[in-house]
Enzyme design. Structure first.
Site, PDB file in Angstrom:
ATOM      1  N   SER A  17       0.821  -1.342   0.019  1.00 19.91           N
ATOM      2  CA  SER A  17      -0.076  -0.081   0.022  1.00 19.91           C
ATOM      3  C   SER A  17       0.888   1.187  -0.083  1.00 19.91           C
ATOM      4  CB  SER A  17      -0.899   0.102   1.217  1.00 19.91           C
ATOM      5  OG  SER A  17      -0.333   0.266   2.429  1.00 19.91           O
ATOM      6  N   ASN A  18       2.132   1.183   0.566  1.00 19.09           N
ATOM      7  CA  ASN A  18       2.856   2.325   0.531  1.00 19.09           C
ATOM      8  C   ASN A  18       3.802   2.482  -0.771  1.00 19.09           C
ATOM      9  OD1 ASN A  18       3.466   3.675   3.359  1.00 19.09           O
ATOM     10  ND2 ASN A  18       2.822   1.549   3.857  1.00 19.09           N
ATOM     11  N   MET A 109      10.545  -5.932   5.021  1.00 19.64           N
ATOM     12  CA  MET A 109      10.843  -6.602   6.288  1.00 19.64           C
ATOM     13  C   MET A 109      12.044  -7.576   6.357  1.00 19.64           C
ATOM     14  SD  MET A 109       8.579  -5.350   7.969  1.00 19.64           S
ATOM     15  CE  MET A 109       8.295  -6.011   9.606  1.00 19.64           C
ATOM     16  N   HIS A 110      13.166  -6.761   6.055  1.00 16.63           N
ATOM     17  CA  HIS A 110      14.501  -7.699   6.120  1.00 16.63           C
ATOM     18  C   HIS A 110      15.566  -6.435   6.662  1.00 16.63           C
ATOM     19  CE1 HIS A 110      17.759 -10.197   4.856  1.00 16.63           C
ATOM     20  NE2 HIS A 110      18.636  -9.097   4.394  1.00 16.63           N
ATOM     21  N   ILE A 111      16.278  -7.075   7.636  1.00 19.20           N
ATOM     22  CA  ILE A 111      17.202  -6.130   7.932  1.00 19.20           C
ATOM     23  C   ILE A 111      18.497  -6.395   7.176  1.00 19.20           C
ATOM     24  CG2 ILE A 111      18.831  -5.676  10.157  1.00 19.20           C
ATOM     25  CD1 ILE A 111      16.792  -7.111  11.874  1.00 19.20           C
ATOM     26  N   ASN A 129      13.995   4.530   4.784  1.00 14.87           N
ATOM     27  CA  ASN A 129      12.772   3.495   5.066  1.00 14.87           C
ATOM     28  C   ASN A 129      11.654   4.083   5.930  1.00 14.87           C
ATOM     29  OD1 ASN A 129      11.891   0.733   6.225  1.00 14.87           O
ATOM     30  ND2 ASN A 129      12.471   1.663   8.207  1.00 14.87           N
ATOM     31  N   HIS A 131       8.988   3.888   8.826  1.00 17.02           N
ATOM     32  CA  HIS A 131       8.721   3.036   9.904  1.00 17.02           C
ATOM     33  C   HIS A 131       7.830   3.737  10.775  1.00 17.02           C
ATOM     34  CE1 HIS A 131       9.828   0.421  13.461  1.00 17.02           C
ATOM     35  NE2 HIS A 131      10.071   1.258  14.120  1.00 17.02           N
ATOM     36  N   ASP A 171      16.496   1.157  12.316  1.00 14.14           N
ATOM     37  CA  ASP A 171      15.488   2.269  12.539  1.00 14.14           C
ATOM     38  C   ASP A 171      16.244   3.436  13.450  1.00 14.14           C
ATOM     39  OD1 ASP A 171      12.831  -0.276  12.952  1.00 14.14           O
ATOM     40  OD2 ASP A 171      13.743   0.839  11.140  1.00 14.14           O
ATOM     41  N   GLU A 200       1.248   6.990   7.039  1.00 15.05           N
ATOM     42  CA  GLU A 200       2.307   6.285   6.073  1.00 15.05           C
ATOM     43  C   GLU A 200       2.201   6.832   4.728  1.00 15.05           C
ATOM     44  OE1 GLU A 200       1.837   2.391   7.121  1.00 15.05           O
ATOM     45  OE2 GLU A 200       2.903   2.243   8.798  1.00 15.05           O
TER      46      GLU A 200
HETATM   47  N1  LIG Z   1      20.203  -2.377   8.667  1.00 18.84           N
HETATM   48  C1  LIG Z   1      18.944  -1.913   8.538  1.00 18.84           C
HETATM   49  N2  LIG Z   1      17.932  -2.823   7.867  1.00 18.84           N
HETATM   50  C2  LIG Z   1      16.609  -2.272   7.810  1.00 18.84           C
HETATM   51  C3  LIG Z   1      16.148  -1.126   8.410  1.00 18.84           C
HETATM   52  C4  LIG Z   1      16.975  -0.196   9.215  1.00 18.84           C
HETATM   53  O1  LIG Z   1      16.779   0.749   9.781  1.00 18.84           O
HETATM   54  N3  LIG Z   1      18.680  -0.781   9.133  1.00 18.84           N
HETATM   55  N4  LIG Z   1      14.958  -0.905   8.510  1.00 18.84           N
HETATM   56  C5  LIG Z   1      13.929  -2.020   8.351  1.00 18.84           C
HETATM   57  C6  LIG Z   1      12.516  -2.046   8.168  1.00 18.84           C
HETATM   58  N5  LIG Z   1      12.287  -2.500   9.609  1.00 18.84           N
HETATM   59  C7  LIG Z   1      11.425  -1.538  10.233  1.00 18.84           C
HETATM   60  O2  LIG Z   1      11.321  -0.508   9.786  1.00 18.84           O
HETATM   61  C8  LIG Z   1      12.480  -3.806  10.100  1.00 18.84           C
HETATM   62  C9  LIG Z   1      12.023  -4.802   9.179  1.00 18.84           C
HETATM   63  C10 LIG Z   1      12.469  -6.142   9.475  1.00 18.84           C
HETATM   64  C11 LIG Z   1      12.853  -6.516  10.896  1.00 18.84           C
HETATM   65  C12 LIG Z   1      13.127  -7.835  11.357  1.00 18.84           C
HETATM   66  O3  LIG Z   1      13.081  -8.160  12.547  1.00 18.84           O
HETATM   67  N6  LIG Z   1      13.275  -8.693  10.362  1.00 18.84           N
HETATM   68  C13 LIG Z   1      13.544 -10.098  10.477  1.00 18.84           C
HETATM   69  C14 LIG Z   1      13.045 -10.947   9.598  1.00 18.84           C
HETATM   70  C15 LIG Z   1      11.233 -10.857   9.677  1.00 18.84           C
HETATM   71  C16 LIG Z   1      10.299 -11.550   8.615  1.00 18.84           C
HETATM   72  O4  LIG Z   1      10.863 -12.059   7.625  1.00 18.84           O
HETATM   73  O5  LIG Z   1       9.259 -11.740   8.797  1.00 18.84           O
HETATM   74  C17 LIG Z   1      14.996 -10.229   9.994  1.00 18.84           C
HETATM   75  O6  LIG Z   1      15.383  -9.566   9.174  1.00 18.84           O
HETATM   76  O7  LIG Z   1      15.591 -11.403  10.305  1.00 18.84           O
HETATM   77  C18 LIG Z   1      13.250  -5.532  11.767  1.00 18.84           C
HETATM   78  C19 LIG Z   1      12.838  -4.074  11.287  1.00 18.84           C
HETATM   79  C20 LIG Z   1      14.428  -2.402   6.898  1.00 18.84           C
HETATM   80  N7  LIG Z   1      15.815  -3.080   7.157  1.00 18.84           N
HETATM   81  N1  GAR Z   2       9.428  -2.012  10.255  1.00 15.37           N
HETATM   82  C1  GAR Z   2       8.849  -1.565   8.961  1.00 15.37           C
HETATM   83  C2  GAR Z   2       7.358  -2.112   9.212  1.00 15.37           C
HETATM   84  O1  GAR Z   2       6.884  -2.504  10.046  1.00 15.37           O
HETATM   85  N2  GAR Z   2       6.544  -1.542   8.302  1.00 15.37           N
HETATM   86  C3  GAR Z   2       5.139  -1.772   8.175  1.00 15.37           C
HETATM   87  O2  GAR Z   2       5.027  -2.382   7.178  1.00 15.37           O
HETATM   88  C4  GAR Z   2       3.980  -2.015   6.614  1.00 15.37           C
HETATM   89  C5  GAR Z   2       3.953  -2.359   5.023  1.00 15.37           C
HETATM   90  O3  GAR Z   2       2.609  -2.221   4.464  1.00 15.37           O
HETATM   91  P1  GAR Z   2       2.649  -2.059   2.809  1.00 15.37           P
HETATM   92  O4  GAR Z   2       3.086  -3.279   2.287  1.00 15.37           O
HETATM   93  O5  GAR Z   2       0.935  -1.884   2.684  1.00 15.37           O
HETATM   94  O6  GAR Z   2       3.336  -0.901   2.368  1.00 15.37           O
HETATM   95  C6  GAR Z   2       3.651  -0.771   6.844  1.00 15.37           C
HETATM   96  O7  GAR Z   2       2.144  -0.420   7.017  1.00 15.37           O
HETATM   97  C7  GAR Z   2       4.404  -0.413   8.016  1.00 15.37           C
HETATM   98  O8  GAR Z   2       3.606  -0.173   9.297  1.00 15.37           O
END
Ligand SMILES: Nc1nc2c(c(=O)[nH]1)N[C@@H](CN(C=O)c1ccc(C(=O)N[C@@H](CCC(=O)O)C(=O)O)cc1)CN2
Ligand code: GAR
Length: 218
Positions: A17-18, A109-111, A129, A131, A171, A200
């Site tokens: 959606s974003n 959703m990947h670090i 990003n 957040h 983050d 968002e």
């Molecule tokens: N190095 C960075 N990577 C990411 C950032 C950041 O600021 N620095 N922002 C994230 C987005 N995010 C929150 O905004 C976030 C996304 C995912 C996770 C997390 O725990 N991921 C797990 C897997 C989860 C899954 O696959 O369901 C993981 O990577 O092991 C935490 C924060 C984007 N990445």
């Molecule tokens: N840490 C990042 C995080 O939690 N992001 C969350 O993922 C959703 C993605 O929605 P979308 O796929 O509909 O854009 C967003 O709404 C946001 O809250």
């Protein structure tokens, strides 16, 4: 904004959606002279891939499982898999033509590790990003639910959304733009999530716009 075009690569994992907010903004005056040239997902079933295809935007699925299968299921093997995955993700993006000016993590959703961040930074590409929390609060996944729970306990009266620079620490990068969201007593998690998503969708466009305005194109 100068007349030459700006290019975005958007990273997604889910509904998109974003991403859709960015697609719509590029089609309007909200993000002038801006085009999303590629969308990359780490999940094959991400509906955002369908949104991109509908908008005729090239997509790619970058699958971490394939990398995990090549390495032992140990902490060292997992780190090696993620490092190789991230390095390959940077190569995929650096091979794109045109290269992006900005990479936008929109529910990605990947670090990412320095194996991704360093080559991208060396190429002069910014990574931002979305957040759903304010700077210094609820870093990581599940931020909205954690804020809702904290509100129910009376620990906080508001949460918010930010667009921030992506650095190795999750983050923790400098905030580009933030918007507070007041918590409402008795509100369900779904109701808060709906309000947060609306914020968002506006902020991801505003944050992207501000970063692009700071980029001088030839
Ligand atoms: N190095 C960075 N990577 C990411 C950032 C950041 O600021 N620095 N922002 C994230 C987005 N995010 C929150 O905004 C976030 C996304 C995912 C996770 C997390 O725990 N991921 C797990 C897997 C989860 C899954 O696959 O369901 C993981 O990577 O092991 C935490 C924060 C984007 N990445
Ligand atoms: N840490 C990042 C995080 O939690 N992001 C969350 O993922 C959703 C993605 O929605 P979308 O796929 O509909 O854009 C967003 O709404 C946001 O809250």
């Amino acid at each position: 904004m100068p007349s030459s075009q700006y290019h975005l690569t958007v990273l997604i994992s889910g509904n998109g959606s974003n991403l859709q907010a960015l697609i719509d903004a590029c089609a309007s005056s909200a993000l002038p002279n801006t085009r999303i040239t590629h969308v990359v997902s780490n999940r094959k079933a991400a509906f955002g891939l369908e949104r991109a295809a509908k908008a005729s935007i090239p997509t790619a699925y970058h699958n971490l499982v394939l990398y995990k299968k090549k390495h032992p299921q140990t902490p060292e093997g997992t780190l090696a898999a993620r490092t190789e995955y991230d390095a390959d993700l940077s190569k995929i993006i650096l091979a794109l033509d045109p290269r992006p000016d900005v990479i936008v993590c929109a529910g990605w959703m990947h670090i990412v590790t320095p194996a991704f961040l360093d080559p991208i930074a060396q190429a002069g590409i910014r990574v931002i990003n979305l957040h759903p929390a304010l700077p210094g609060e609820f870093a990581g996944a599940g931020a909205i639910e954690r804020a809702w729970e904290a509100g129910n306990k009376g620990d906080i009266k508001r949460t918010g959304v930010m667009i921030h620079e992506v650095i190795a620490e999750v983050d923790a990068g400098d905030a580009i733009v933030t918007e507070e969201v007041e918590l409402k007593e008795g509100e369900t998690l779904d109701e808060l999530e709906e309000r947060m998503h609306k914020v968002e969708h506006g902020l991801i466009v505003e944050g992207t716009k501000r970063v692009l305005e700071g980029i001088k194109k030839g």
